[in-house]
Design an enzyme around this catalytic site. Structure first.
Site, short mmCIF file in Angstrom:
data_model
loop_
_atom_site.label_atom_id
_atom_site.label_comp_id
_atom_site.label_asym_id
_atom_site.label_seq_id
_atom_site.Cartn_x
_atom_site.Cartn_y
_atom_site.Cartn_z
N ARG A 129 91.59 8.87 7.40
CA ARG A 129 91.98 7.38 7.50
C ARG A 129 91.98 7.24 8.89
O ARG A 129 91.41 6.12 9.47
CB ARG A 129 93.18 7.08 6.93
N LYS A 158 99.68 -0.80 0.12
CA LYS A 158 100.85 -0.89 0.52
C LYS A 158 101.56 -2.33 0.24
O LYS A 158 100.54 -3.34 0.45
CB LYS A 158 101.23 -0.50 1.86
N HIS A 201 96.63 -3.00 7.20
CA HIS A 201 97.82 -2.91 8.07
C HIS A 201 98.82 -4.27 8.05
O HIS A 201 98.18 -5.22 8.07
CB HIS A 201 97.75 -2.56 9.66
#
Length: 306
Positions: free
Chosen positions: A251, A173, A274
């Site tokens: 996950r 991401k 993250h």
């Protein structure tokens, strides 16, 4: 206004949003979902200027959707609208992001992630069968034992597997690269899968996982593999029958397993890719057995009170 009229009314803004998501590496599934949500939002404006919608316009739209959807759906819709305005600002098509002034629902933050215990994760592998069993097991291992997102598995290329170094490079991401060390067993297994890899029809295809048609395995195909495996797993394991299992739950299982083994939450955050440690903190579950063990260590001096 219908969808066609909306696209005619706001063509530049919709195109800018689409380009913006591609630029920032959003998965195809997320792009489609966000475009769908934004088209609904634009419909709610009834042809009015986007920049004049304001905070109240965003809230009105969310409230109208909340009648038929839950809190998690509301938060996902809000994320889509926030991203839409961020794109418009980047392309000088808007001056501010009113969706940033709207708070997300707290319900989602308090919800415990669904996950498999380590022994259940191992058992689920027994239900992966078929002609491409080794390939599919490798996919499960990357999600369940390395914490990869389904989109990251989909985007994995041959050059991302660093066999000599024993790592994989993951494009996650926010267009961020993350290098993950592989357990020796998984490194060897990926090497084996690589030897069995079908030769793609196109010489330019560099996907690590390819379909029987010689193309990059799609996100939908990976999700289908997981669905079929979990369906068979549930039939023979009553304990997980009511669990909503998916690729993302693998996950969740990885993060929970790492934290239960006592690994530093900051290390788990980096492995998961993250942006915030608060996201990783969602996986610090305290189960009944842990509470029981903690209380068993309490020593009450009976001789004093007796």
């Amino acid at each position: 206004m219908n969808r066609y009229e909306i696209k005619e009314k706001y063509p530049e803004q919709i195109r800018a949003f689409s380009l913006w998501m591609k630029q920032f590496g959003y998965t195809e599934a997320t792009q489609k979902e966000y475009i769908r949500e934004v088209l609904c939002f634009l419909q709610s404006l009834e042809g009015g200027p986007i920049e004049e919608a304001g905070k109240i316009g965003v809230i009105n739209f969310l409230v109208s959707k909340q009648k038929t959807a839950g809190e998690s759906t509301r938060n996902r819709t809000l994320s889509a609208v926030r991203s839409f305005y961020s794109a418009l600002i980047d392309f000088d098509l808007a001056a501010k992001n009113p969706a940033l002034e709207v708070r997300k629902s707290k319900t989602e933050k308090n919800k415990k992630p669904v996950y498999l215990e380590e022994e259940e994760l191992v058992q689920s592998l027994d239900y992966i069968n078929g002609k491409y069993r080794n390939r599919n097991i490798a996919i499960f291992l990357l999600m369940g034992y390395c914490g990869l997102r389904v989109g990251e598995v989909h985007r994995l290329n041959l050059l991302n597997f660093k066999k000599a170094k024993g790592t994989i490079e993951v494009f996650g991401k926010g267009r961020k690269w993350n290098e993950i060390p592989l357990p020796d067993m998984l490194k060897d297994y990926l090497s084996k899968v690589l030897e069995e890899r079908l030769t793609p029809y196109s010489t330019k295809e560099d996907a690590f996982f390819v379909s029987q048609k010689g193309r990059r395995l799609s996100i939908r195909q990976i999700q289908k593999i997981a669905y079929q495996t979990f369906s068979a797993f549930k039939e023979h394991n009553p304990k997980v029958t009511d669990m909503n299992l998916s690729c993302h739950k693998l996950r969740h299982s990885f993060a929970t397993m790492m934290l239960k083994k006592g690994h530093d939450i900051r290390i788990v955050k980096e492995l998961m890719g993250h942006a915030s440690i608060e996201t990783t903190d969602l996986y610090t579950h305290i189960n009944d057995e842990q509470k029981k063990n903690a209380m068993a260590s309490v020593n009450i001096p009976m001789e004093v009170i007796g």
